[in-house]
Design an enzyme around this catalytic site. Structure first.
Site, short mmCIF file in Angstrom:
data_model
loop_
_atom_site.label_atom_id
_atom_site.label_comp_id
_atom_site.label_asym_id
_atom_site.label_seq_id
_atom_site.Cartn_x
_atom_site.Cartn_y
_atom_site.Cartn_z
N ARG A 80 6.92 6.27 -6.11
CA ARG A 80 5.79 6.48 -7.08
C ARG A 80 4.47 6.67 -7.02
NH1 ARG A 80 3.13 1.93 -10.05
NH2 ARG A 80 0.49 1.79 -9.63
N ARG B 270 3.50 -2.66 -11.09
CA ARG B 270 2.98 -1.40 -10.32
C ARG B 270 2.33 -0.62 -12.12
NH1 ARG B 270 4.79 -0.48 -4.98
NH2 ARG B 270 2.88 0.52 -4.59
N ILE C 36 -2.45 -9.29 -3.76
CA ILE C 36 -2.72 -8.12 -4.59
C ILE C 36 -0.73 -8.07 -5.35
CG2 ILE C 36 -2.34 -5.40 -4.01
CD1 ILE C 36 -4.56 -6.89 -3.06
N LYS D 108 1.55 7.96 6.22
CA LYS D 108 2.47 8.32 4.47
C LYS D 108 1.73 7.86 3.63
CE LYS D 108 4.41 4.62 2.33
NZ LYS D 108 4.85 4.39 1.41
N ASN D 109 0.74 7.11 3.14
CA ASN D 109 -0.05 6.59 2.47
C ASN D 109 -0.73 8.28 1.67
OD1 ASN D 109 1.86 5.32 1.88
ND2 ASN D 109 0.99 3.32 1.37
N ARG E 66 11.98 4.78 4.66
CA ARG E 66 11.21 5.82 3.54
C ARG E 66 9.19 5.47 4.78
NH1 ARG E 66 10.71 2.78 -2.11
NH2 ARG E 66 8.60 5.10 -2.51
N ASP F 71 0.31 -4.63 2.73
CA ASP F 71 1.17 -3.82 3.65
C ASP F 71 1.64 -4.33 5.21
OD1 ASP F 71 0.50 -0.70 1.90
OD2 ASP F 71 1.54 -2.17 1.19
N CYS G 298 8.76 -2.27 -9.45
CA CYS G 298 9.77 -2.04 -7.53
C CYS G 298 9.56 -3.46 -7.93
CB CYS G 298 9.24 -1.59 -6.78
SG CYS G 298 7.43 -1.72 -6.26
C1 EPZ Z 1 -0.68 2.42 -2.70
O1 EPZ Z 1 -0.05 1.78 -3.52
C2 EPZ Z 1 0.25 2.07 -1.22
N1 EPZ Z 1 0.56 3.28 -2.35
C3 EPZ Z 1 0.76 0.92 -2.05
O2 EPZ Z 1 1.69 0.99 -0.51
C4 EPZ Z 1 -0.25 -0.76 -1.07
O3 EPZ Z 1 0.41 -2.00 -1.07
C5 EPZ Z 1 -1.04 -0.44 -2.50
O4 EPZ Z 1 -1.87 0.92 -2.58
C6 EPZ Z 1 -2.09 -1.47 -1.89
O5 EPZ Z 1 -2.76 -1.14 -0.70
C7 EPZ Z 1 0.47 4.72 -1.91
O6 EPZ Z 1 -0.73 4.58 -1.83
C8 EPZ Z 1 1.90 5.54 -1.86
P1 EPZ Z 1 -2.88 -0.15 -6.55
P2 EPZ Z 1 -0.77 1.73 -5.28
O7 EPZ Z 1 -2.86 -0.04 -7.53
O8 EPZ Z 1 -1.91 3.12 -5.50
C9 EPZ Z 1 -2.72 -3.52 -9.33
C10 EPZ Z 1 3.84 0.56 1.24
O9 EPZ Z 1 4.90 -0.01 2.10
N2 EPZ Z 1 -2.92 -2.11 -10.29
O10 EPZ Z 1 -3.92 -0.50 -5.30
O11 EPZ Z 1 -0.18 1.65 -6.48
C11 EPZ Z 1 -1.31 -3.59 -9.49
O12 EPZ Z 1 -0.72 -4.04 -10.01
C12 EPZ Z 1 3.24 0.57 -0.29
O13 EPZ Z 1 3.16 1.51 1.42
C13 EPZ Z 1 -3.68 -2.86 -11.56
O14 EPZ Z 1 -3.63 -4.02 -12.06
O15 EPZ Z 1 -1.65 0.09 -5.44
C14 EPZ Z 1 -1.47 -4.96 -7.72
O16 EPZ Z 1 -1.17 -5.45 -8.14
C15 EPZ Z 1 3.63 -0.50 -1.03
N3 EPZ Z 1 -3.16 -1.47 -12.76
C16 EPZ Z 1 -2.52 -3.58 -7.13
O17 EPZ Z 1 -3.78 -3.36 -8.33
C17 EPZ Z 1 -3.56 -0.65 -12.24
O18 EPZ Z 1 -3.98 0.37 -13.41
C18 EPZ Z 1 -2.45 -2.80 -6.31
O19 EPZ Z 1 -2.63 -1.32 -7.30
C19 EPZ Z 1 -2.95 -0.02 -10.90
C20 EPZ Z 1 -3.04 -1.40 -10.24
#
Ligand code: EPZ
Length: 433
Positions: free
Chosen positions: A104, A133, A342, A34-35, A412, A320, A128
């Site tokens: 997202r 996020r 995370i 999915k991701n 989803r 995840d 969320c």
């Molecule tokens: C991706 O989300 C995945 N979603 C998430 O899967 C997954 O949990 C996550 O990566 C981490 O592996 C998709 O790919 C659609 P991040 P993403 O930006 O890109 C912080 C699922 O269940 N952060 O790597 O949004 C943030 O707050 C979903 O399938 C900042 O601080 O994740 C978080 O704590 C849930 N500043 C951490 O990084 C930023 O500008 C990880 O976020 C961006 C992120």
């Protein structure tokens, strides 16, 4: 036109009714990731030629992304084995708020829209239940590449300043290895004027999948999967046919844990083992034997013992799979400590597991799980996608029948989960609530 299948058909809520204590056997089939598929779909905006993706999972999020792209003017044609996206004539660079708000990954399209059109206006993705996020890293990187980016009234507006025809290559260092920021900036950089580097990049397999697709479209990306990605900008990208999305490592991990929690020998395929090494290690540590080959994995659980987990960016244990693994540890011998590093609020499955008799104490974002011999069936609700998966696993192992609500989350990320589970002997029925 996309065909949509939603959990609440006709507006009615539904739930899964699961009879626990049933052993599983056979082969569980893993769908495309999915991701990865979601972000590969936004990459199609980078060219006016058709991009054909294969092994795309049939999920509500995929249908949602298809609707967003169609609103931008992309032709989206789904056939049984492929998804064909053609962004020849884009009619807008503003994905509609009501569609973006619940998806997202659609925010990442700001990178491809800016790269292709030189402007984009994308709603700020809402936080969320699992955390705030933020998208600070995405915005910082786009600014470094010369875009003027403003955030007003919940909208992120990005544009090239007067006179600039393309983004400029830039050296970017991320404060955190954000998956989405890495993907957004990759898609912005491939058409930029000059070379870009992204340091402290996310190493997730989905980032590598995106880089591979972009290179199939004529981009020049190197280093994906490592800490530094280099992109040599090109003038244009061409289409791509029959690009196959990688298998979903999170779905694969969830199925392996379904085998472990029901103490069943199962085969899970296809799996790319190196996408799951940290999870496979924990499954071995807690008492499972794994036979790994080039196509998939056969898991043979023994007595399940408690092991500790700390979630980390790839290649660490994936956040995840924290909730599904906690469900497994709820039935293990001994006490495990599961630390969520995370997200700030990804422990909401604990209360639901406690309703089923799990003995878990929360300290901040850490769950201390004291295994119990048997969970007991009860009505429970999944609060997010992976929490819902955790409840399904717990229900498979519990005494009696469990009703799992919150299917709008589950659908989803898990295509046809009841069909896949029933195919290996589970007793799962989707019913109207
Ligand atoms: C991706 O989300 C995945 N979603 C998430 O899967 C997954 O949990 C996550 O990566 C981490 O592996 C998709 O790919 C659609 P991040 P993403 O930006 O890109 C912080 C699922 O269940 N952060 O790597 O949004 C943030 O707050 C979903 O399938 C900042 O601080 O994740 C978080 O704590 C849930 N500043 C951490 O990084 C930023 O500008 C990880 O976020 C961006 C992120």
């Amino acid at each position: 036109m996309m065909v949509t299948a939603t959990a609440s058909q006709g507006g009615l809520k539904s739930h899964l009714s699961i009879d626990g204590g049933v052993g599983l056997s056979g082969v569980m089939t893993v769908s495309g990731a999915k991701n990865s598929a979601l972000v590969l779909m936004t990459a199609a905006l980078l060219t006016n030629e058709p991009v054909e993706l294969c092994n795309v999972p049939d999920l509500t999020d995929i249908q949602g992304m298809g609707a967003i792209l169609e609103a931008l003017g992309v032709s989206v044609v789904r056939s049984p084995n492929s998804l064909k996206l053609t962004a020849t004539h884009l009619k807008s660079s503003e994905p509609p708020y009501e569609l973006v708000n619940c998806l997202r990954a659609s925010f990442f399209s700001i990178g491809s829209l800016l790269g292709r059109l030189g402007h984009a206006r994308v709603p700020l993705p809402g936080g969320c239940r699992i955390g705030a996020r933020p998208v600070v890293e995405h915005i910082r990187g786009l600014k470094a590449m010369g875009a003027v980016v403003n955030v007003n009234h919940g909208l992120v507006t990005a544009a090239l300043p007067g006179g600039l025809k393309r983004l400029k290559g830039a050296s970017i260092v991320l404060d955190c290895p954000s998956v989405g920021a890495t993907e957004t900036l990759l898609m912005a950089a491939v058409l930029a004027d000059g070379t870009s580097t992204i340091e402290n990049a996310a190493k997730e397999p989905e980032v590598q999948d995106l880089a591979n697709l972009l290179n199939c479209m004529g981009a020049k990306v190197s280093g994906a999967g490592g800490p530094v990605i280099t992109v040599e900008g090109v003038e244009r990208l061409h289409g791509c046919s029959a690009y196959s999305v990688i298998p979903d490592r999170i779905e694969a991990g969830t199925f392996l844990m379904a085998a472990a929690i029901t103490r069943s020998t199962l085969r899970v395929e296809p799996v790319v083992p190196e996408h799951l090494n940290s999870v496979l290690q924990k499954l071995r540590d807690c008492g499972c034997q794994l036979e790994i080959d080039s196509v998939g994995i056969t898991i043979r659980p023994g007595e399940i013992k408690a092991v500790d987990v700390i979630t980390q960016p790839f290649p660490g244990f994936p956040t995840d799979l924290q909730a599904p693994f906690m469900a497994l540890m709820a039935t293990a011998q001994g006490t495990s400590v599961i630390a969520e590093k995370i997200y700030e609020n990804r422990m909401q499955h604990v209360a639901e597991l406690q309703r089923m008799g799990a003995s878990i104490r929360i300290e901040g974002s850490t769950g201390i799980v004291e295994g119990v011999p048997r969970l007991s069936g009860a009505p429970v609700t999944g609060s997010d996608l992976r929490a819902s998966a955790a409840m399904v696993l717990a229900a498979l192992a519990a005494d009696g029948t469990t009703q799992v609500s919150g299917l709008e989350h589950l659908d989803r990320g898990y295509a046809d989960i009841e069909a896949k589970l029933n195919q290996v002997g589970a007793s799962v029925r989707r019913q109207q609530s």
